[in-house]
Scaffold this motif. Structure first.
Motif, PDB file in Angstrom:
ATOM      1  N   GLY A  49       0.826  -1.212   0.000  1.00 34.85           N
ATOM      2  CA  GLY A  49       0.000   0.000   0.000  1.00 34.85           C
ATOM      3  C   GLY A  49       0.858   1.260   0.000  1.00 34.85           C
ATOM      4  N   GLU A  50       1.956   1.215   0.736  1.00 36.03           N
ATOM      5  CA  GLU A  50       2.859   2.365   0.796  1.00 36.03           C
ATOM      6  C   GLU A  50       3.544   2.571  -0.567  1.00 36.03           C
ATOM      7  OE1 GLU A  50       5.719   2.133   4.006  1.00 36.03           O
ATOM      8  OE2 GLU A  50       6.928   3.721   3.064  1.00 36.03           O
ATOM      9  N   TRP A  51       3.890   1.460  -1.199  1.00 36.40           N
ATOM     10  CA  TRP A  51       4.511   1.516  -2.528  1.00 36.40           C
ATOM     11  C   TRP A  51       3.552   2.168  -3.533  1.00 36.40           C
ATOM     12  CZ3 TRP A  51       3.414  -0.527  -7.349  1.00 36.40           C
ATOM     13  CH2 TRP A  51       4.458  -0.518  -8.281  1.00 36.40           C
ATOM     14  N   VAL A  52       2.273   1.771  -3.476  1.00 36.80           N
ATOM     15  CA  VAL A  52       1.264   2.328  -4.382  1.00 36.80           C
ATOM     16  C   VAL A  52       1.088   3.825  -4.109  1.00 36.80           C
ATOM     17  CG1 VAL A  52      -1.187   2.320  -5.055  1.00 36.80           C
ATOM     18  CG2 VAL A  52       0.000   0.149  -4.646  1.00 36.80           C
ATOM     19  N   MET A  53       0.964   4.162  -2.829  1.00 45.26           N
ATOM     20  CA  MET A  53       0.740   5.561  -2.446  1.00 45.26           C
ATOM     21  C   MET A  53       1.886   6.449  -2.937  1.00 45.26           C
ATOM     22  SD  MET A  53      -1.246   7.626  -0.515  1.00 45.26           S
ATOM     23  CE  MET A  53      -2.131   6.635   0.668  1.00 45.26           C
ATOM     24  N   ARG A  54       3.107   6.000  -2.724  1.00 43.37           N
ATOM     25  CA  ARG A  54       4.265   6.787  -3.143  1.00 43.37           C
ATOM     26  C   ARG A  54       4.300   6.937  -4.672  1.00 43.37           C
ATOM     27  NH1 ARG A  54       7.776   4.799  -0.102  1.00 43.37           N
ATOM     28  NH2 ARG A  54       8.082   6.561   1.305  1.00 43.37           N
ATOM     29  N   GLY A  55       4.090   5.817  -5.365  1.00 46.30           N
ATOM     30  CA  GLY A  55       4.129   5.834  -6.826  1.00 46.30           C
ATOM     31  C   GLY A  55       3.049   6.731  -7.420  1.00 46.30           C
ATOM     32  N   ALA A  56       1.850   6.635  -6.868  1.00 48.12           N
ATOM     33  CA  ALA A  56       0.720   7.407  -7.396  1.00 48.12           C
ATOM     34  C   ALA A  56       0.918   8.902  -7.128  1.00 48.12           C
ATOM     35  CB  ALA A  56      -0.593   6.910  -6.779  1.00 48.12           C
ATOM     36  N   CYS A  57       1.423   9.241  -5.933  1.00 45.29           N
ATOM     37  CA  CYS A  57       1.640  10.662  -5.599  1.00 45.29           C
ATOM     38  C   CYS A  57       2.762  11.248  -6.462  1.00 45.29           C
ATOM     39  CB  CYS A  57       1.976  10.830  -4.114  1.00 45.29           C
ATOM     40  SG  CYS A  57       0.557  10.547  -3.035  1.00 45.29           S
ATOM     41  N   GLN A  58       3.832  10.467  -6.630  1.00 46.49           N
ATOM     42  CA  GLN A  58       4.949  10.940  -7.461  1.00 46.49           C
ATOM     43  C   GLN A  58       4.478  11.184  -8.907  1.00 46.49           C
ATOM     44  OE1 GLN A  58       8.347  11.592  -6.429  1.00 46.49           O
ATOM     45  NE2 GLN A  58       7.925  12.703  -8.329  1.00 46.49           N
ATOM     46  N   GLN A  59       3.712  10.220  -9.416  1.00 40.42           N
ATOM     47  CA  GLN A  59       3.205  10.327 -10.785  1.00 40.42           C
ATOM     48  C   GLN A  59       2.309  11.560 -10.945  1.00 40.42           C
ATOM     49  OE1 GLN A  59       3.673   8.190 -13.880  1.00 40.42           O
ATOM     50  NE2 GLN A  59       3.158  10.326 -14.165  1.00 40.42           N
ATOM     51  N   MET A  60       1.428  11.773  -9.972  1.00 40.09           N
ATOM     52  CA  MET A  60       0.532  12.930 -10.093  1.00 40.09           C
ATOM     53  C   MET A  60       1.316  14.239 -10.001  1.00 40.09           C
ATOM     54  SD  MET A  60      -2.186  14.206 -10.911  1.00 40.09           S
ATOM     55  CE  MET A  60      -3.314  12.835 -11.156  1.00 40.09           C
TER      56      MET A  60
ATOM     57  N   VAL B   4       1.927   8.810   5.230  1.00 43.45           N
ATOM     58  CA  VAL B   4       1.285   9.606   4.180  1.00 43.45           C
ATOM     59  C   VAL B   4       1.883  11.019   4.166  1.00 43.45           C
ATOM     60  CG1 VAL B   4      -0.885  10.603   3.349  1.00 43.45           C
ATOM     61  CG2 VAL B   4      -0.851   8.265   4.229  1.00 43.45           C
ATOM     62  N   ILE B   5       2.043  11.605   5.351  1.00 49.75           N
ATOM     63  CA  ILE B   5       2.632  12.947   5.442  1.00 49.75           C
ATOM     64  C   ILE B   5       4.029  12.938   4.821  1.00 49.75           C
ATOM     65  CG2 ILE B   5       3.508  14.714   7.051  1.00 49.75           C
ATOM     66  CD1 ILE B   5       1.225  13.878   8.963  1.00 49.75           C
TER      67      ILE B   5
ATOM     68  N   GLY C 158      -9.719  11.180  10.467  1.00 49.34           N
ATOM     69  CA  GLY C 158      -9.868  12.580  10.860  1.00 49.34           C
ATOM     70  C   GLY C 158      -8.576  13.350  10.636  1.00 49.34           C
ATOM     71  N   ARG C 159      -7.454  12.736  10.988  1.00 50.11           N
ATOM     72  CA  ARG C 159      -6.150  13.392  10.787  1.00 50.11           C
ATOM     73  C   ARG C 159      -5.858  13.598   9.303  1.00 50.11           C
ATOM     74  NH1 ARG C 159      -1.446  10.288  13.457  1.00 50.11           N
ATOM     75  NH2 ARG C 159      -0.236  12.070  12.738  1.00 50.11           N
ATOM     76  N   LEU C 160      -6.174  12.583   8.494  1.00 49.10           N
ATOM     77  CA  LEU C 160      -5.945  12.700   7.047  1.00 49.10           C
ATOM     78  C   LEU C 160      -6.792  13.830   6.467  1.00 49.10           C
ATOM     79  CD1 LEU C 160      -5.968   8.897   6.172  1.00 49.10           C
ATOM     80  CD2 LEU C 160      -3.981  10.417   6.080  1.00 49.10           C
ATOM     81  N   ARG C 161      -8.040  13.863   6.905  1.00 50.57           N
ATOM     82  CA  ARG C 161      -8.971  14.884   6.414  1.00 50.57           C
ATOM     83  C   ARG C 161      -8.476  16.280   6.784  1.00 50.57           C
ATOM     84  NH1 ARG C 161     -10.425  16.963   3.160  1.00 50.57           N
ATOM     85  NH2 ARG C 161     -12.246  18.299   3.059  1.00 50.57           N
ATOM     86  N   LYS C 162      -7.973  16.417   8.014  1.00 53.31           N
ATOM     87  CA  LYS C 162      -7.457  17.719   8.488  1.00 53.31           C
ATOM     88  C   LYS C 162      -6.280  18.191   7.646  1.00 53.31           C
ATOM     89  CE  LYS C 162      -8.813  18.587  13.243  1.00 53.31           C
ATOM     90  NZ  LYS C 162      -8.807  17.418  14.141  1.00 53.31           N
ATOM     91  N   LEU C 163      -5.522  17.225   7.128  1.00 51.93           N
ATOM     92  CA  LEU C 163      -4.396  17.585   6.253  1.00 51.93           C
ATOM     93  C   LEU C 163      -4.885  18.122   4.910  1.00 51.93           C
ATOM     94  CD1 LEU C 163      -2.138  14.437   6.804  1.00 51.93           C
ATOM     95  CD2 LEU C 163      -1.559  16.782   7.468  1.00 51.93           C
ATOM     96  N   GLY C 164      -6.166  17.843   4.599  1.00 49.48           N
ATOM     97  CA  GLY C 164      -6.709  18.298   3.323  1.00 49.48           C
ATOM     98  C   GLY C 164      -6.919  17.176   2.325  1.00 49.48           C
ATOM     99  N   ILE C 165      -6.633  15.958   2.762  1.00 48.41           N
ATOM    100  CA  ILE C 165      -6.819  14.790   1.887  1.00 48.41           C
ATOM    101  C   ILE C 165      -8.316  14.481   1.785  1.00 48.41           C
ATOM    102  CG2 ILE C 165      -6.383  12.294   1.728  1.00 48.41           C
ATOM    103  CD1 ILE C 165      -3.690  12.937   3.228  1.00 48.41           C
TER     104      ILE C 165
END
Ligand code: C2E
Ligand code: MG
Ligand code: MG
Ligand code: MG
Length: 286
Positions: A91-102, A133-134, A166-173
């Motif tokens: 999941g971390e691999w996907v998150m990093r790859g997707a964020c980098q790509q975007m 995530v941060i 809640g923490r993720l949402r507060k970050l703006g995600i």
């Protein structure tokens, strides 16, 4: 012994179970090495706003190209990764790859596109998840508001998961409920969780032309989204009739084979460029 003599069904059942767990274990062991072997790939499926007539974001979907077995569906291997405990790493691999790509696409295209990443509830259970995530957002430079996470309703949602969301949402995600309407907890979920978007499940979309109840369900879910002031997107849209019904009933965001299949990053990039140059006439297709 007595069991075995009493009928063949027992031994058949035992064999079946043993086989299942062997192949699961085998698959799991391969999966564990899949990241190092470059067998995992992220594909992207564009999300269209039919009112705006353009691509507004993409959903990241994981693919596993197994060296000998070929393509294996995420519906098959995600549950194994969850069971064997390495969904957190994948999941971390996907998150990093997707964020980098975007982030790369933002730099290239100067368009406020969003990327949606599917999340396993096991990832939310990991106490380091939000910090990860941060860290990924910092590393890649993607602004939090362009990241959306997709979670499925889970009746057994716990308070610490609620806190993480809640923490993720507060970050703006942004937080989107995937496969909405297919579980029991839908409405109370919307009250308790910091949700920003509903994904209308493809099982309802499939019945648009044939099933009164599916049409009623779609209208009801769109109305729930409006009442809760949530965004709504329909997934699994395959035909013009389905797209037309959804738009006519107030669901203008659409994802599905009718417009695009999930595609490689390179193919997605071409599509995003064409969308920006208004070369894709979505309005004309509904
Ligand atoms: P999902 O998040 O509900 O994704 C939608 C699924 O429907 C995807 O299947 C997509 O390829 C497929 N789809 C899209 N448009 C259409 C259409 O018009 N018609 C039909 N029949 N299908 C369509 P896929 O890629 O096989 O993924 C299956 C599920 O696996 C996903 O369902 C999601 O729950 C899970 N998944 C995929 N990638 C990840 C990931 O990175 N992490 C986690 N935890 N789960 C993932
Ligand atoms: Mg999804
Ligand atoms: Mg879904
Ligand atoms: Mg699903």
């Amino acid at each position: 012994m007595a069991k075995k003599e009493s009928g063949s069904s027992y031994s058949f059942f035992d064999k079946q179970m043993a086989m299942n767990s062997v192949s699961k274990l085998e698959m799991g062991n391969h999966l564990r090495q899949s990241m190092d072997r470059n067998e995992l790939e992220i594909v992207y499926q564009p999300q269209i706003d039919c009112q705006l007539g353009k691509v507004i974001g993409v959903e990241a979907l994981l693919r596993w190209n197994h060296t000998t077995k070929g393509y294996i569906s995420p519906s098959e291997f995600i549950p194994i990764a969850e069971e064997m405990g390495f969904i957190v790493a994948i999941g971390e691999w996907v998150m990093r790859g997707a964020c980098q790509q975007m982030k790369d696409w933002h730099n290239m295209l100067q368009e406020p596109l969003t990327v949606s990443v599917n999340l396993s509830v096991k990832q939310l259970n990991d106490e380091r998840f939000v910090d990860k995530v941060i860290q990924i957002l910092e590393e890649t430079g993607l602004e939090a508001k362009y990241l959306e996470i997709e979670i499925t309703e889970n009746v057994a949602m716990r308070d610490d998961q609620l806190e993480a969301l809640g923490r993720l949402r507060k970050l703006g995600i942004a937080i989107s409920v995937d496969d909405f309407g297919t579980h029991y907890s839908s409405l109370s979920y919307l009250k308790r969780f910091p949700v920003t978007k509903i994904k209308l499940d493809q099982s309802f979309v499939r019945g648009v032309q044939t099933d009164d109840k599916d049409r009623a369900m779609i209208k009801a879910i769109i109305s729930v989204a409006k009442s809760f002031q949530l965004q709504i997107i329909a997934e699994g849209v395959e035909t013009e009739e389905q797209a037309r019904f959804l738009v006519a009933n107030g669901c203008s965001q659409i994802q599905g084979y009718y417009f695009f299949q999930p595609m490689s990053a390179d193919q997605t990039q071409v599509t995003l460029q064409m969308s920006m140059q208004s070369k894709l006439d979505f309005m004309n297709r509904i």
